[in-house]
Write an enzyme that holds these catalytic residues in place. Structure first.
Site, short mmCIF file in Angstrom:
data_model
loop_
_atom_site.label_atom_id
_atom_site.label_comp_id
_atom_site.label_asym_id
_atom_site.label_seq_id
_atom_site.Cartn_x
_atom_site.Cartn_y
_atom_site.Cartn_z
N LYS A 5 -0.86 2.13 7.60
CA LYS A 5 -1.73 1.56 8.64
C LYS A 5 -2.57 2.61 9.36
O LYS A 5 -3.47 2.28 10.13
CB LYS A 5 -0.87 0.83 9.69
CG LYS A 5 0.11 -0.19 9.14
CD LYS A 5 -0.60 -1.41 8.65
CE LYS A 5 0.32 -2.52 8.17
NZ LYS A 5 1.06 -3.17 9.20
N ALA B 21 0.43 -3.14 13.99
CA ALA B 21 -1.03 -3.14 13.87
C ALA B 21 -1.39 -3.31 12.40
O ALA B 21 -0.59 -3.01 11.51
CB ALA B 21 -1.61 -1.82 14.39
N GLU C 51 -1.34 -11.35 22.13
CA GLU C 51 -1.04 -9.91 22.04
C GLU C 51 -1.92 -9.11 22.99
O GLU C 51 -1.45 -8.19 23.67
CB GLU C 51 -1.21 -9.43 20.59
CG GLU C 51 -0.14 -10.00 19.67
CD GLU C 51 -0.37 -9.71 18.19
OE1 GLU C 51 0.56 -9.94 17.42
OE2 GLU C 51 -1.47 -9.29 17.82
C1 5RP Z 1 -0.15 -10.04 14.42
C2 5RP Z 1 -0.48 -8.59 14.38
C3 5RP Z 1 0.50 -7.69 13.70
O1 5RP Z 1 0.89 -6.70 14.59
C4 5RP Z 1 -0.14 -7.06 12.51
O2 5RP Z 1 -0.64 -8.09 11.67
C5 5RP Z 1 0.83 -6.17 11.74
O3 5RP Z 1 1.80 -6.96 11.12
P1 5RP Z 1 2.96 -6.36 10.23
O4 5RP Z 1 3.90 -5.65 11.15
O5 5RP Z 1 3.58 -7.58 9.59
O6 5RP Z 1 2.36 -5.44 9.22
O7 5RP Z 1 -1.47 -8.13 14.88
O8 5RP Z 1 -1.20 -10.79 15.00
#
Ligand code: 5RP
Length: 221
Positions: A122, A84, A104
């Site tokens: 996050k 996320a 997703e």
């Molecule tokens: C992709 C997403 C990813 O889950 C989100 O951007 C998190 O990415 P990361 O694990 O590289 O921090 O929603 O569309």
């Protein structure tokens, strides 16, 4: 002090323990998911197959020996594992930083349980610092952008980005996301909006969070 990468890896490896054997699963997209795919491959855990939400994930799954299935071939996914961009204390999320939000949301909704994997940066008390990705049909981009301004946001077209379905992404800054569920539904009513990156109607069921103090597994229900 652990790096963000190390905290992501801790969450990804812990999530492998939550994967049931002999089931179909769904796998998201992003750098945290990449670590999960590698860890799942190394674990030797036997799953029937996984639905990938992007070409990037599909290619990595192949390298790691994880069998791929299409969503149309299966009736049920036991769990969905994804990262996320932000996740709040009720496990509602902003996603779509990697432009795969449409697949997703579809694959997540076909799954019995959503396991979000993330590092502690996050985990937020209020969604909205991260600009909200909105996937739009190119024809409607200006119309949608004007509506987003009327809602109080500052839309910015994501340059050099065409989604897997041939759409564009508008990243919206400064939207009031204090009522994520209402906003998720309002945005999807704008003609030309295909989907948006708020996951409030179907939040995560479990958050596996890599922190400086270790891995935490959080559930709200
Ligand atoms: C992709 C997403 C990813 O889950 C989100 O951007 C998190 O990415 P990361 O694990 O590289 O921090 O929603 O569309």
């Amino acid at each position: 002090m652990l790096s963000q990468e190390e905290m992501k890896r801790m969450a990804a490896e812990k999530a492998v323990e939550l994967v049931p054997e002999n089931e179909y699963i769904g796998i998201g997209t992003g750098s945290t998911v990449n670590l999960f795919v590698e860890a799942l491959g190394k674990s030797g855990k036997k799953i029937k197959g996984a639905v990938a939400t992007s070409k990037r994930t599909s290619e990595l799954m192949a390298k790691c020996g994880i069998p791929e299935v299409q969503l149309s071939e299966v009736s049920k996914l036991a769990i969905y594992v994804d990262g996320a961009d932000e996740i709040n204390h009720t496990l509602q999320m902003i996603k779509g930083g990697g432009a795969a939000l449409l697949a997703e949301k579809i694959v997540a909704s076909a799954s019995e349980q959503f396991v979000c994997i993330a590092d502690e940066s996050k985990y937020v008390s209020r969604l909205g610092k991260f600009p909200l990705p909105v996937e739009v049909i190119p024809l409607s981009r200006s119309l949608v952008s004007r509506r987003l301004v009327a809602l109080g946001g500052n839309p910015e077209l994501r340059l050099d980005c065409t989604t897997a379905s041939g759409h564009q992404i508008v990243d919206v800054h400064n939207l009031d996301l204090s009522k994520p569920l209402t906003m998720e539904e309002e945005l999807n009513k704008i003609p030309g909006v295909v989907e948006n990156g708020l996951f409030a109607r179907h939040p995560a069921d479990v958050l596996v969070l890599g922190t400086q103090k270790g891995v935490e597994v959080l559930k709200i229900r």
